[in-house]
Every structure is written in structure tokens, then in C-alpha cells.
Enzyme design. Structure first.
Site, mmCIF file in Angstrom:
data_model
loop_
_atom_site.group_PDB
_atom_site.id
_atom_site.type_symbol
_atom_site.label_atom_id
_atom_site.label_comp_id
_atom_site.label_asym_id
_atom_site.label_seq_id
_atom_site.Cartn_x
_atom_site.Cartn_y
_atom_site.Cartn_z
ATOM 1 N N ASP A 37 0.724 -1.365 0.082
ATOM 2 C CA ASP A 37 -0.147 0.040 -0.028
ATOM 3 C C ASP A 37 0.857 1.277 0.036
ATOM 4 O O ASP A 37 2.117 1.222 0.688
ATOM 5 C CB ASP A 37 -0.915 -0.162 1.115
ATOM 6 N N HIS A 38 0.559 2.200 -0.617
ATOM 7 C CA HIS A 38 1.019 3.472 -0.480
ATOM 8 C C HIS A 38 0.786 4.331 0.825
ATOM 9 O O HIS A 38 -0.437 4.345 1.262
ATOM 10 C CB HIS A 38 0.491 4.336 -1.783
ATOM 11 N N TYR A 72 -4.555 4.659 0.299
ATOM 12 C CA TYR A 72 -5.853 3.733 -0.022
ATOM 13 C C TYR A 72 -5.683 3.193 -1.154
ATOM 14 O O TYR A 72 -6.546 3.132 -2.026
ATOM 15 C CB TYR A 72 -7.130 4.695 0.147
ATOM 16 N N HIS A 73 -4.422 2.653 -1.260
ATOM 17 C CA HIS A 73 -4.171 1.644 -2.620
ATOM 18 C C HIS A 73 -3.687 0.429 -2.306
ATOM 19 O O HIS A 73 -2.483 0.010 -2.610
ATOM 20 C CB HIS A 73 -2.897 2.535 -3.483
ATOM 21 N N PRO A 74 -4.351 -0.343 -1.734
ATOM 22 C CA PRO A 74 -3.875 -1.866 -1.315
ATOM 23 C C PRO A 74 -3.747 -2.543 -2.634
ATOM 24 O O PRO A 74 -4.690 -2.435 -3.528
ATOM 25 C CB PRO A 74 -5.208 -2.466 -0.446
#
Length: 532
Positions: free
Chosen positions: A292-293, A467-469
Site C-alpha cells: 500500500d502507498h 488507500y491503494h492496497p
């Protein structure tokens, strides 16, 4: 019992293009199961309306991670779309694909046909680019990709200051090179969000061969003689069965897709047994490789320019902002949160950018609790390629139990180093003339926080997800791979995974565009197989 050629689980960023492409020739019937409601909430369609859906449990799973040792034992909020359009209905709209090297790296890892030159046609296929078609962009697709409207002067000043600091200006982050600073493009047009549902599903669900069911939460997959044949799902308090004559397509996202597999007895033996689930097919990589980021933010007080903080806090300005949007589809509500920013190298010896900046004309210590009371704006520094890896595991076989999400943030020393370097470079940009003259002070963390130790303490105490899983059902050829290069589940027939979970490594930028591309590719594979 429903019987269709294809059953698609999840109407999100990837699932919607899958449905559109599988159904457009009229030969195949498609059932779409979405756990959330229809996208009728009006705030979904207002570009800046993500502030209203950010913690709305009606359209958002509102997950939290497990306590993270790298973040002082904090649990981090992890929103995830639970509505038609999935996270593309509640995200920040920024459209960037990633770097050429991201996809070439996927191919070098054994995923034949996933290099940049292979995936570019599928990006172009989806896109209706505002500036027309060229070697990098398409103009005939359903996904509207347009420039940000009404860019705030502070956002523009960031670009000018960054160029003064020696960072090149870039007018197209999805063109021949990603590096540089400039304005983002977004999935919006004429002041309206263009989610994956708006772009792909609206047309598809008007076809007689498509059935969309909302409020349909998948319990588990049905497996018969080594093949996934269908599934059971809950809707309106009733249990239903669906049969897939050709294939089930799992597009529930990087957090829910591994959970559905695990509830079905597909995954790592010891994890399944700990959750009280009988093992149907051991596949140890399911739920591993979570990436994630993560971001750290400078919250800065504006010297003289009003920001969204001020406008929202002033009843008259708030009314005027609403009227401007209602009558003209202009103003702050019609714009994106991250208007400008860029992709930069924190060290000259790097061969490509390792940090992304988002500049937002508002500031907040916690968006769920509202905006700061001072006229603030934000420079967010996002770690593009984390080396830390985490996991997603189910607690039980009950779909109502949220999964155990452990991103393992900042476990890798290189991640901590890059986050420090990203904040320092952001400060250097803020010190340049165009932006410096608009700054009253740095509110958070404040210039007294200067040493590496103090800055790292600030990062651990405040950093959050972007919020980039991705990556929890990764594509590959090693023992932890979950799907092959055609996105078929390893060891079982009848199941394709098509969402961000299949990414072997995270792309260098927001993941929505790449997820849509994955949906396009999955549909092309299925059509090739289904017509052969």
C-alpha cells in the site's frame, strides 16, 4: 438458483469493465454481484464529494488495519468502496497509470504479456482523453479523462516553486515520461465524477444479457472436482446460489478478494485452520504480499489566500460554493482534492521517481473529523514503491467479520529513509519564491521538527494510507503466486481474479487506472478462452 455464463463478484474499478466487455457481443450472459448499494448517493458524483463518502458506511467498508508497530502501534483507517463503482466512486479521482518500469518489472518476474508495450493498448482502449488520441492516449473509450477544473492558486504556486527547485515541469504524467510536476488529470467531466460504474456499467446493464444485483454479499465459492462452478451469496437476509457455466470472475478488490478465497477454503493451510475453515485447495500466497502507498503530510497555513478550510467554515461562502456548483458545475466542489503535484526522485542517482506529491487546497489532521480551522493547505508526500509487505487474513468463515489487515507499514528501512527524504524535499520546494511568499508558517509538523529522529517520530505518529492496497492474489510463477499470467487461479479451474490484488508489485501512482486496465485484460483473456 441463477445460472449464467459468467458471474462477476464486485462492480468496482476492474469489475465494471469486465462486465462491459464480456456482455457487449451479446453472446454471453453475465451476473454481477455487488455487496453495496447502487450509486445513488449524490455526493458520489460530486468530484469533491469524497469528503462526504470517506467514512460513510453505507457506501464504504470503512476497514481499519491491525495495530502497526511501524506507526507507533496505531490502527490506520482503510476506506474501501462498497457501492457500484467500488473505490472509483469514492476516491480522489486522480488518473495516473504508473511507470513503464512497473509493468516491465511484472514481465521480468515471469508474467509474459504484461510489459508496458503490452498493457498500453488496454489503457488506450478505455480512455476518452480530453486532448485527443495519440501514441499514449485513446479518445474512443468510455472513461472520461480530463484536466482539473479551477486549480487553486496555491496548487499552481507549488508547481512554479518545484520548477524553481530544479524539478522539470510535466504536462502529461501518462505520456512519454512520468517524472516532473504539473496538474493532474482526473476521471471527471463537466463537474461530475466518472466512476467505473458510470463509464462501463451504465451501458452494460441496459443489455438483456446482464443482471446486476446489489446488496449481494458473497459467502463462499462452490468447488466441484477441481473447478469453481459457482457460489453462494446473501441478499436481503436470504441465501442464494449462482452457477457460472464458463467462469467466476473475482473482482472484489485487494482486501475482499483474498477474504472470499479464504472463506471458500482456498489459501494458506495454517491461516484457514486458525479461522476454523476446512482446506479445499492449499494456495499459500492468498492474502500475502499486501502493499500500500503511505503518505506523510505537511500542513501549511496560508498567508493571505483563502482555502477550502475557510470556505467550509464560513456559512455564506459555503452557500455560494454550493450555488456555483449547482448552476455552473464550477468551483471547489467541481475540482479534485489533489489538483497538482508530481513524481520526483529524492536522490539524483535514482533512475526513476520514488515519491509522488499531492497538493490539496485544504488541510486536516483527520478527514473523518473535518478540516482544520485555520486557512491551510497540504503537501502530501507519498512513498511510490514500498518494500514492506503485509497480509490479509479472515477471522472466520462469516462474511460479516471484517478481515485482519496488516500492511506492515515502514517495516523496511528503505521505506523510512524515502519518507524522510520526501518530506525534506517538500520543505525545500515550499521555501522557493512562488510558494514561500504565500506561506504564513508550517503548522504540522512545524519547523522545530528538524532532525531525522524527530521527523521519523512525526511520520510514525501521523502517516496514513493513500488507500491503494494491492498484491494479495499476486500474478506470477513462484510458489506464492495465486494467479497465472492470464489471471486464472492456480490449481483450480473456473476462476479468474481481476482487480488490484493480482499486481505483483504496486504501480508507481494511484491504482485506479491500472485496475481498470487489469479488468480490460481479464475480459480479453476470457473472451479468447470462451470463443475457442
Amino acid at each position: 438458483m441463477d445460472s449464467f455464463d459468467y458471474v462477476v463478484i464486485g462492480a468496482g474499478s476492474a469489475g465494471c469493465p469486465v462486465v462491459n466487455r464480456l456482455s457487449e457481443n451479446g453472446k454471453f450472459s453475465v451476473l454481477v454481484l455487488e455487496a453495496g448499494p447502487r450509486d445513488t448517493n449524490p455526493w458520489i458524483h460530486v468530484p469533491l464529494g469524497f469528503g462526504k463518502t470517506f467514512a460513510n458506511k453505507h457506501v464504504n467498508w470503512c476497514f481499519f488495519t491491525e495495530p502497526s508497530s511501524g506507526l507507533d502501534g496505531r490502527s490506520v483507517y482503510s476506506p474501501c468502496g462498497k457501492v457500484l463503482g467500488g473505490s472509483s466512486s469514492i476516491n480522489g479521482l486522480v488518473y495516473t497509470r504508473g511507470q513503464r518500469e512497473d509493468f516491465d518489472g511484472w514481465e521480468r518476474a515471469g508474467n509474459q504479456g504484461w510489459g508496458y508495450d503490452d498493457v498500453l493498448p488496454f489503457f488506450r482502449k478505455s480512455e476518452n482523453q480530453q486532448h485527443g488520441q495519440d501514441d499514449f492516449h485513446g479518445a474512443a473509450g468510455p472513461l472520461q479523462v480530463f484536466d482539473v477544473n479551477d486549480c487553486h492558486p496555491l496548487s499552481a504556486a507549488f508547481v512554479d516553486s518545484a520548477t524553481e527547485a530544479g524539478i522539470p515541469r510535466n504536462t502529461d504524467f501518462n505520456g512519454s515520461r512520468q517524472e516532473g510536476v504539473g496538474s493532474f488529470q482526473v476521471t471527471a467531466r463537466t463537474g461530475r465524477r466518472v466512476s467505473s460504474a458510470v463509464a462501463f456499467l451504465r451501458t452494460a446493464e441496459r443489455r438483456n444479457n446482464v443482471c446486476v444485483k446489489t446488496g449481494a454479499e458473497v459467502e463462499r465459492l462452490a468447488i466441484d472436482n477441481g473447478t469453481v462452478t459457482g457460489l453462494t451469496y446473501l441478499q436481503g437476509g436470504q441465501r442464494h446460489k449462482a452457477i457460472a457455466r464458463k467462469s467466476v470472475v473475482l473482482s472484489a478488490g485487494a482486501l475482499n478478494s483474498p477474504a472470499i478465497l479464504q472463506r471458500s477454503g482456498i489459501g494458506r493451510r495454517e491461516w484457514l485452520q486458525a479461522a476454523g475453515i476446512e482446506v479445499q485447495h492449499e494456495l499459500r500466497g492468498v492474502g500475502s504480499n499486501l502493499q500500500d502507498h503511505i503518505q506523510a503530510r505537511l500542513a501549511i497555513r496560508s498567508r493571505r489566500l483563502s482555502t477550502l478550510n475557510s470556505q467550509v467554515g464560513n456559512p455564506l461562502q459555503l452557500v455560494l460554493m454550493g450555488l456555483r456548483y449547482a448552476f455552473f458545475r464550477r468551483g471547489p466542489l467541481a475540482s479534485a482534492g489533489g489538483q497538482t503535484g508530481g513524481f520526483v526522485r529524492t536522490r539524483e542517482e535514482l533512475d526513476r521517481p520514488d515519491i509522488m506529491y499531492f497538493v490539496m487546497p485544504f488541510s486536516s489532521a483527520d478527514l473523518r473529523k473535518g478540516l482544520d480551522r485555520f486557512p491551510g493547505f497540504t503537501i502530501a508526500s507519498c512513498l511510490l514503491r514500498p518494500e514492506s509487505r503485509g497480509t490479509v487474513r479472515v477471522r472466520s468463515n462469516d462474511p460479516k467479520d471484517s478481515p485482519l489487515i496488516d500492511p506492515n507499514y515502514l517495516a523496511a528501512e528503505s521505506d523510512r529513509r524515502t519518507m524522510l527524504d520526501g518530506l525534506r524535499l517538500a520543505r525545500r520546494i515550499a521555501d522557493m519564491g512562488p510558494l514561500q511568499q504565500e506561506i504564513a508558517c508550517e503548522e504540522r509538523p512545524g519547523r522545530s521538527v528538524e532532525s531525522d529522529d524527530d521527523l521519523l517520530r512525526y511520520i510514525r505518529a501521523t502517516a496514513s494510507s493513500v488507500y491503494h492496497p494491492v498484491g494479495t492474489c499476486k500474478m506470477g510463477i513462484d510458489l506464492d503466486a495465486v494467479v497465472d499470467a492470464r489471471l486464472r487461479l492456480r490449481g483450480l479451474g473456473g476462476l479468474t481474479v481481476a482487480d488490484a490484488s493480482v499486481m505483483p508489485t504496486i504501480v508507481s501512482g494511484p491504482t485506479n487506472a491500472a485496475s481498470i486496465m487489469i479488468g480490460e485484460r481479464a475480459a480479453s483473456f476470457l473472451l479468447e478462452d470462451g470463443q475457442s
